[in-house]
Write a protein that holds these residues in place. Structure first.
Motif, PDB file in Angstrom:
ATOM      1  N   MET A   1       0.816  -1.189   0.000  1.00 55.36           N
ATOM      2  CA  MET A   1       0.000   0.000   0.000  1.00 55.36           C
ATOM      3  C   MET A   1       0.865   1.260   0.000  1.00 55.36           C
ATOM      4  N   LEU A   2       1.996   1.197   0.704  1.00 56.97           N
ATOM      5  CA  LEU A   2       2.902   2.333   0.774  1.00 56.97           C
ATOM      6  C   LEU A   2       3.453   2.677  -0.606  1.00 56.97           C
ATOM      7  N   TYR A   3       3.849   1.663  -1.352  1.00 61.90           N
ATOM      8  CA  TYR A   3       4.408   1.903  -2.681  1.00 61.90           C
ATOM      9  C   TYR A   3       3.346   2.428  -3.649  1.00 61.90           C
ATOM     10  N   PHE A   4       2.122   1.990  -3.502  1.00 63.50           N
ATOM     11  CA  PHE A   4       1.038   2.479  -4.353  1.00 63.50           C
ATOM     12  C   PHE A   4       0.798   3.965  -4.121  1.00 63.50           C
ATOM     13  N   VAL A   5       0.735   4.375  -2.852  1.00 65.43           N
ATOM     14  CA  VAL A   5       0.523   5.780  -2.527  1.00 65.43           C
ATOM     15  C   VAL A   5       1.726   6.615  -2.960  1.00 65.43           C
ATOM     16  N   LEU A   6       2.921   6.047  -2.839  1.00 63.26           N
ATOM     17  CA  LEU A   6       4.121   6.751  -3.262  1.00 63.26           C
ATOM     18  C   LEU A   6       4.130   6.977  -4.778  1.00 63.26           C
ATOM     19  N   ILE A   7       3.715   5.989  -5.544  1.00 61.46           N
ATOM     20  CA  ILE A   7       3.646   6.131  -7.001  1.00 61.46           C
ATOM     21  C   ILE A   7       2.600   7.182  -7.384  1.00 61.46           C
ATOM     22  N   ILE A   8       1.442   7.146  -6.732  1.00 65.35           N
ATOM     23  CA  ILE A   8       0.404   8.149  -6.986  1.00 65.35           C
ATOM     24  C   ILE A   8       0.922   9.541  -6.634  1.00 65.35           C
ATOM     25  N   HIS A   9       1.661   9.655  -5.548  1.00 72.46           N
ATOM     26  CA  HIS A   9       2.206  10.933  -5.101  1.00 72.46           C
ATOM     27  C   HIS A   9       3.186  11.505  -6.137  1.00 72.46           C
ATOM     28  N   VAL A  10       4.049  10.677  -6.677  1.00 69.94           N
ATOM     29  CA  VAL A  10       5.015  11.140  -7.680  1.00 69.94           C
ATOM     30  C   VAL A  10       4.299  11.545  -8.970  1.00 69.94           C
ATOM     31  N   ILE A  11       3.308  10.775  -9.383  1.00 69.98           N
ATOM     32  CA  ILE A  11       2.553  11.110 -10.597  1.00 69.98           C
ATOM     33  C   ILE A  11       1.821  12.432 -10.423  1.00 69.98           C
ATOM     34  N   VAL A  12       1.194  12.635  -9.268  1.00 69.26           N
ATOM     35  CA  VAL A  12       0.486  13.884  -9.001  1.00 69.26           C
ATOM     36  C   VAL A  12       1.473  15.052  -8.950  1.00 69.26           C
ATOM     37  N   SER A  13       2.659  14.831  -8.422  1.00 65.53           N
ATOM     38  CA  SER A  13       3.672  15.888  -8.362  1.00 65.53           C
ATOM     39  C   SER A  13       4.056  16.353  -9.760  1.00 65.53           C
ATOM     40  N   PHE A  14       4.341  15.408 -10.647  1.00 70.18           N
ATOM     41  CA  PHE A  14       4.686  15.775 -12.023  1.00 70.18           C
ATOM     42  C   PHE A  14       3.497  16.420 -12.737  1.00 70.18           C
ATOM     43  N   PHE A  15       2.290  15.970 -12.445  1.00 63.57           N
ATOM     44  CA  PHE A  15       1.098  16.545 -13.055  1.00 63.57           C
ATOM     45  C   PHE A  15       0.912  17.991 -12.622  1.00 63.57           C
ATOM     46  N   ILE A  16       1.146  18.281 -11.334  1.00 64.66           N
ATOM     47  CA  ILE A  16       1.012  19.655 -10.839  1.00 64.66           C
ATOM     48  C   ILE A  16       2.032  20.564 -11.508  1.00 64.66           C
ATOM     49  N   VAL A  17       3.263  20.101 -11.619  1.00 62.61           N
ATOM     50  CA  VAL A  17       4.292  20.914 -12.263  1.00 62.61           C
ATOM     51  C   VAL A  17       3.913  21.205 -13.710  1.00 62.61           C
ATOM     52  N   THR A  56      -5.748  22.147 -11.325  1.00 63.25           N
ATOM     53  CA  THR A  56      -4.709  22.504 -10.359  1.00 63.25           C
ATOM     54  C   THR A  56      -5.219  22.364  -8.934  1.00 63.25           C
ATOM     55  N   ALA A  57      -6.423  22.821  -8.694  1.00 65.72           N
ATOM     56  CA  ALA A  57      -6.983  22.746  -7.339  1.00 65.72           C
ATOM     57  C   ALA A  57      -7.192  21.294  -6.904  1.00 65.72           C
ATOM     58  N   TRP A  58      -7.763  20.479  -7.782  1.00 63.96           N
ATOM     59  CA  TRP A  58      -8.000  19.071  -7.417  1.00 63.96           C
ATOM     60  C   TRP A  58      -6.692  18.298  -7.266  1.00 63.96           C
ATOM     61  N   SER A  59      -5.713  18.583  -8.097  1.00 61.91           N
ATOM     62  CA  SER A  59      -4.442  17.879  -7.954  1.00 61.91           C
ATOM     63  C   SER A  59      -3.691  18.347  -6.708  1.00 61.91           C
ATOM     64  N   ALA A  60      -3.867  19.605  -6.317  1.00 63.08           N
ATOM     65  CA  ALA A  60      -3.258  20.074  -5.072  1.00 63.08           C
ATOM     66  C   ALA A  60      -3.885  19.390  -3.866  1.00 63.08           C
ATOM     67  N   VAL A  61      -5.195  19.203  -3.898  1.00 67.07           N
ATOM     68  CA  VAL A  61      -5.869  18.483  -2.814  1.00 67.07           C
ATOM     69  C   VAL A  61      -5.388  17.037  -2.750  1.00 67.07           C
ATOM     70  N   LEU A  62      -5.272  16.401  -3.910  1.00 63.80           N
ATOM     71  CA  LEU A  62      -4.789  15.016  -3.956  1.00 63.80           C
ATOM     72  C   LEU A  62      -3.340  14.927  -3.489  1.00 63.80           C
ATOM     73  N   PHE A  63      -2.533  15.925  -3.824  1.00 63.71           N
ATOM     74  CA  PHE A  63      -1.141  15.958  -3.371  1.00 63.71           C
ATOM     75  C   PHE A  63      -1.067  16.053  -1.849  1.00 63.71           C
ATOM     76  N   MET A  64      -1.907  16.896  -1.254  1.00 67.59           N
ATOM     77  CA  MET A  64      -1.900  17.029   0.204  1.00 67.59           C
ATOM     78  C   MET A  64      -2.378  15.757   0.891  1.00 67.59           C
ATOM     79  N   ILE A  65      -3.385  15.121   0.311  1.00 70.17           N
ATOM     80  CA  ILE A  65      -3.888  13.875   0.897  1.00 70.17           C
ATOM     81  C   ILE A  65      -2.832  12.784   0.844  1.00 70.17           C
ATOM     82  N   THR A  66      -2.150  12.650  -0.300  1.00 66.82           N
ATOM     83  CA  THR A  66      -1.105  11.628  -0.395  1.00 66.82           C
ATOM     84  C   THR A  66       0.081  11.967   0.496  1.00 66.82           C
ATOM     85  N   SER A  67       0.395  13.247   0.661  1.00 61.98           N
ATOM     86  CA  SER A  67       1.492  13.635   1.554  1.00 61.98           C
ATOM     87  C   SER A  67       1.190  13.258   2.996  1.00 61.98           C
TER      88      SER A  67
END
Length: 98
Positions: A1-17, A56-67
């Motif tokens: 589960m940790l690796y899944f959330v980590l992968i989602i977190h990295v994808i969301v990070s690149f998407f936000i940028v 941007t707003a939804w991906s920022a929310v998802l980024f905070m949740i994954t963080s």
């Protein structure tokens, strides 16, 4: 589960940028450069909310949740390593003999 959330977190990070780099600045038009209507307010006139700002707003929310979830998962897996975990124990000091 940790690796899944980590992968989602990295994808969301690149998407936000990427999504932020695609957006136009608030006063990037020609009128704002020469003192037109865009420079009358602090950040330019507010237009309609575009798809990019909603993404941007939804991906920022998802980024905070994954963080937050990564922080909680890593703290549970590594045990109690807080700086204040030993605050209740008395500290003993020894003085060297002269």
């Amino acid at each position: 589960m940790l690796y899944f959330v980590l992968i989602i977190h990295v994808i969301v990070s690149f998407f936000i940028v990427g999504i932020i780099l695609l957006q136009q600045g608030s006063s990037a038009d020609l009128a704002g450069a020469f003192g037109g209507q865009g420079s009358q307010t602090a950040f330019g006139p507010r237009g309609a909310t575009t798809l990019l700002t909603k993404l941007t707003a939804w991906s920022a929310v998802l980024f905070m949740i994954t963080s937050i979830s990564l922080t909680v998962m890593l703290s549970r897996s590594s045990g109690d390593h807080s700086v204040l975990s030993g605050a209740g124990h008395p500290v003993t000091q020894t003085t060297p003999k002269k």
